[in-house]
Design an enzyme around this catalytic site. Structure first.
Site, PDB file in Angstrom:
ATOM      1  CB  THR A 193     -26.688  21.973 -62.424  1.00  0.00           C
ATOM      2  OG1 THR A 193     -26.202  23.059 -61.651  1.00  0.00           O
ATOM      3  CG2 THR A 193     -27.632  21.126 -61.593  1.00  0.00           C
ATOM      4  NE  ARG A 221     -27.293  30.012 -54.484  1.00  0.00           N
ATOM      5  CZ  ARG A 221     -27.514  29.165 -55.483  1.00  0.00           C
ATOM      6  NH1 ARG A 221     -26.873  28.025 -55.541  1.00  0.00           N
ATOM      7  NH2 ARG A 221     -28.383  29.451 -56.421  1.00  0.00           N
ATOM      8  N   GLY A 223     -28.835  26.462 -53.116  1.00  0.00           N
ATOM      9  CA  GLY A 223     -29.738  26.711 -54.250  1.00  0.00           C
ATOM     10  C   GLY A 223     -30.929  25.776 -54.244  1.00  0.00           C
ATOM     11  CG  ASP A 224     -32.653  24.989 -58.067  1.00  0.00           C
ATOM     12  OD1 ASP A 224     -31.445  25.330 -58.043  1.00  0.00           O
ATOM     13  OD2 ASP A 224     -33.180  24.479 -59.071  1.00  0.00           O
ATOM     14  CB  THR A 244     -30.324  22.840 -64.642  1.00  0.00           C
ATOM     15  OG1 THR A 244     -29.175  23.683 -64.831  1.00  0.00           O
ATOM     16  CG2 THR A 244     -30.970  22.577 -65.995  1.00  0.00           C
ATOM     17  N   GLY A 245     -30.656  25.853 -63.422  1.00  0.00           N
ATOM     18  CA  GLY A 245     -30.766  27.270 -63.743  1.00  0.00           C
ATOM     19  C   GLY A 245     -30.557  28.119 -62.519  1.00  0.00           C
ATOM     20  N   GLY A 247     -31.094  29.131 -59.318  1.00  0.00           N
ATOM     21  CA  GLY A 247     -31.746  28.420 -58.215  1.00  0.00           C
ATOM     22  C   GLY A 247     -32.746  29.237 -57.419  1.00  0.00           C
TER      23      GLY A 247
HETATM   24  N1  ASP Z   1     -29.697  25.459 -59.990  1.00  0.00           N
HETATM   25  C1  ASP Z   1     -28.339  25.486 -59.551  1.00  0.00           C
HETATM   26  C2  ASP Z   1     -28.228  26.413 -58.355  1.00  0.00           C
HETATM   27  O1  ASP Z   1     -28.808  27.476 -58.395  1.00  0.00           O
HETATM   28  C3  ASP Z   1     -27.365  25.919 -60.578  1.00  0.00           C
HETATM   29  C4  ASP Z   1     -27.596  25.437 -61.989  1.00  0.00           C
HETATM   30  O2  ASP Z   1     -28.451  24.608 -62.244  1.00  0.00           O
HETATM   31  O3  ASP Z   1     -26.884  25.910 -62.880  1.00  0.00           O
HETATM   32  O4  ASP Z   1     -27.522  26.088 -57.448  1.00  0.00           O
END
Ligand code: ASP
Length: 324
Positions: A193, A221, A223-224, A244-245, A247
């Protein structure tokens, strides 16, 4: 009579000079010569023993992205332009999970999310689940600047992009073999991301995030990353954040906004607030954030083993890193 016209034109010239001088001093007063920009290319668990050539490719791309933003800010450009241009560059680079190179849904499609926020007045724009928009971050900015709304999703977001003149591509544009193989192997540890946060010479903060989401996610779906307060936040009173991570965890914990709230209502520094959210509130292994505050400080804490990231400041700091 001639003398009168001559002195009149002299006075006129003097007035113009005075106005020009005034304009210049006001302009240079606004430009304080300071800026800070941070970027990320995703948090996760990249293998430290990865091939040197892949490592160098990531670092090279992060460096190029950072330079784009740095140059804009150095010239007195706006943080909003810097974060958009940096994220566009990373979206176009298939190394990252955003734009071209986005990960695949369980159905083998690419659904892209992005958001952008202007810390001057909390203006925000976002898109979720788009499939034909080449640069989702630019459509997010169009949503912010050209509509009365904040977030558009699915085909309506794609249609809006078309009507607002965003670059449209065939969904096959996003197909990148390595990403498709990841889906087949369901490898979830390669995250890419992208995000950028900057404060410009006028003291304005902006933040932007763009992603393809999580490998093998259920169709639809979200995410954040396209959610203001969860994956992106910017407020001139406090700070700017791009996350990032995992979500779902960032959404449940209102992660990005929480850093700002801890600063505003509890008086924490950026360092303390970012640390609390990433290391106390979010579970280990969930991800990281990049952040800048109104005083040009920066932080990029993460609780995973890696987070691709970089920083450039007017004080001459310039670095890109993957691991601790
Ligand atoms: N945060 C992003 C999501 O969950 C994915 C990521 O940052 O790796 O869509």
């Amino acid at each position: 009579m001639k003398i009168l016209t001559k002195s009149r034109s002299k006075i006129f010239l003097l007035l113009i000079l005075l106005v020009l001088l005034l304009c210049q001093t006001t302009f240079s007063q606004q430009l304080n010569g300071k800026y800070t920009i941070v970027i990320h290319g995703g948090a996760g668990s990249m293998d430290p023993n990865m091939e040197e050539s892949s490592k160098q490719a990531y670092l090279k791309s992060l460096t190029a992205a950072l330079n784009i933003g740095k140059e804009i800010l150095e010239k007195g450009g706006k943080s909003l332009d810097a974060v958009e241009q940096v994220v566009r560059f990373l979206e176009d680079d298939s190394l990252f999970n955003a734009g071209r190179g986005a990960v695949f849904t369980a159905e083998g499609k690419n659904e892209l999310d992005a958001s952008i926020m202007d810390g001057r007045d909390l203006s925000s724009g976002a898109v979720a689940g788009v499939t034909t928009i080449k640069n989702p971050i630019s459509l997010a900015r169009m949503v912010m600047e050209k509509t009365q709304h904040v977030l558009f999703a699915g085909i309506y977001a794609d249609e809006l992009g078309k009507s607002l003149g965003a670059d449209i591509v065939d969904p096959s544009y996003f197909f990148v073999h390595d990403r498709f193989n990841e889906l087949k192997r369901m490898t979830r540890n390669v995250k890419g991301t992208v995000g950028c946060v900057a404060i410009d010479q006028y003291g304005n903060i902006a933040a932007a995030t763009s992603t393809g989401g999580r490998t093998g996610k259920m169709p639809g779906r979200v995410g954040d990353s396209p959610l203001i307060n969860a994956g992106t936040y910017a407020n001139n009173k406090t700070c700017g954040i791009s996350a990032t991570g995992h979500g779902e965890l960032f959404i449940k914990n209102t992660a990005a906004y929480q850093v700002s709230a801890l600063m505003e209502f509890k008086g924490l520094t950026l360092n303390q607030a970012a640390d609390e959210v990433i290391h106390q509130i979010l579970p280990k292994g969930s991800g990281g954030i990049i952040a800048v505050d109104k005083n040009y400080n920066f932080e990029f804490p993460f609780n995973t083993s890696s987070m691709m990231r970089g920083v450039a400041t007017s004080d001459g700091v310039f670095e890109v890193k993957i691991w601790k």
